[in-house]
Scaffold this active site. Structure first.
Site, PDB file in Angstrom:
ATOM      1  N   GLU A  77     -13.812 -35.169  18.864  1.00  0.00           N
ATOM      2  CA  GLU A  77     -13.158 -34.251  19.785  1.00  0.00           C
ATOM      3  C   GLU A  77     -11.889 -34.379  20.029  1.00  0.00           C
ATOM      4  O   GLU A  77     -11.058 -33.771  20.566  1.00  0.00           O
ATOM      5  CB  GLU A  77     -13.891 -34.289  21.095  1.00  0.00           C
ATOM      6  CG  GLU A  77     -15.411 -33.653  20.892  1.00  0.00           C
ATOM      7  CD  GLU A  77     -16.280 -33.977  22.325  1.00  0.00           C
ATOM      8  OE1 GLU A  77     -15.864 -34.723  23.124  1.00  0.00           O
ATOM      9  OE2 GLU A  77     -17.416 -33.241  22.179  1.00  0.00           O
ATOM     10  N   GLU A 108     -28.786 -51.241  12.381  1.00  0.00           N
ATOM     11  CA  GLU A 108     -27.762 -52.098  13.434  1.00  0.00           C
ATOM     12  C   GLU A 108     -28.222 -53.514  13.544  1.00  0.00           C
ATOM     13  O   GLU A 108     -27.490 -54.284  14.147  1.00  0.00           O
ATOM     14  CB  GLU A 108     -28.296 -51.522  14.724  1.00  0.00           C
ATOM     15  CG  GLU A 108     -29.833 -52.054  15.178  1.00  0.00           C
ATOM     16  CD  GLU A 108     -30.067 -51.537  16.486  1.00  0.00           C
ATOM     17  OE1 GLU A 108     -30.464 -52.424  17.515  1.00  0.00           O
ATOM     18  OE2 GLU A 108     -29.971 -50.138  17.001  1.00  0.00           O
TER      19      GLU A 108
END
Length: 268
Positions: A77, A108
């Site tokens: 963004e 992960e």
């Protein structure tokens, strides 16, 4: 870990929809207060990030699952909002971009992969790596922070448990302890909300410090749709007192609000 503690509520399946919504909202009320307690930690990290970004450094988020997705969202963004290059704020997550939509099993758990993901960007001492991990124990994040720190990069983190391994790996840890989730262990809820709030605070304050906001306006935003073009025209009209047609012509010529205003002022 408080994020793994049992919910304050039980027999959720027996609650009415109204009671579910009220109780979730009641838990959510606690999140801003937890973030408020962490403001000194956030401030310390932001000050260090700004110093380095003014020297050409970048901001890199690393995380897994919900935490990784939140970092990717915040990074993605920044270019349209502030007109910065797409590689100034970078969001990386365990499992790669495909994991944004579909979980990648055990991604992960690889403590070496985060630094491998960062390496193609040729990291340097002016860059900052922020590890995002609600649990504070994600190997992908711990390993990435440790290797980034060893390479001389600034390191910070956003975690939702106190005294975690991720916090120990970072120079500037941010610990936002939100307590047990409404659904036990579902850190996409309060923990995720807390992380999103902190990410908003970090990227927004950094961009303001870098001069990407004038007054309270996004003067460098990319004009990528009709809504933003309309907003930009109104900003130009208000700032320099021109007509709608003149404002649109200036935006067409110079590409953004800042360019339109500065070039108009230089020639008038």
């Amino acid at each position: 870990m408080t994020t793994e503690n049992a919910s304050h509520y039980d027999h959720l399946e027996q609650m009415s929809v109204h009671d579910l919504l009220v109780n979730i909202n009641q838990e959510d009320h606690t999140v801003p207060f937890a973030v408020e307690k962490a403001i000194p930690q956030i401030e310390a990290l932001v000050n260090e990030i700004v110093k380095r970004m003014k020297l050409g450094g970048r901001l890199i988020y690393i995380g897994a699952g919900t935490s990784g997705r939140l970092g990717v969202v915040d990074a993605s963004e920044c270019p349209p909002t502030y007109g910065v290059p797409f590689d100034l704020v970078i969001g990386l997550m365990a499992g790669g971009d495909g994991a944004i939509r579909k979980a990648v099993e055990f991604a992960e758990d690889d403590a070496e992969q985060a630094w491998k993901d960062i390496a193609p960007y040729e990291p340097n001492a002016n860059d900052t790596v922020i590890g995002i991990a609600a649990s504070g124990r994600t190997p992908y994040v711990i390993g990435g922070l440790q290797q980034a720190r060893a390479a001389g990069l600034l390191t910070g983190c956003i975690v939702c448990n106190a005294g975690s391994a991720v916090a120990r790996a970072a120079e500037f840890p941010i610990e936002v302890v939100v307590g047990p989730e409404f659904v036990t262990g579902s850190t996409r809820m309060k923990a995720g909300t807390a992380q999103k709030l902190v990410l908003n605070m970090i990227s927004t304050s950094v961009m303001i410090q870098l001069g990407r906001v004038k007054g309270n306006k996004m003067v460098d935003m990319q004009l990528t749709n009709i809504k933003l073009q309309d907003r930009a025209a109104k900003m130009v009209m208000s700032e320099i007192g021109v007509s709608r047609q003149e404002a649109e012509a200036l935006l067409e010529k110079y590409g953004n609000v800042r360019g339109a205003i500065e070039n108009y002022n230089q020639t008038n």
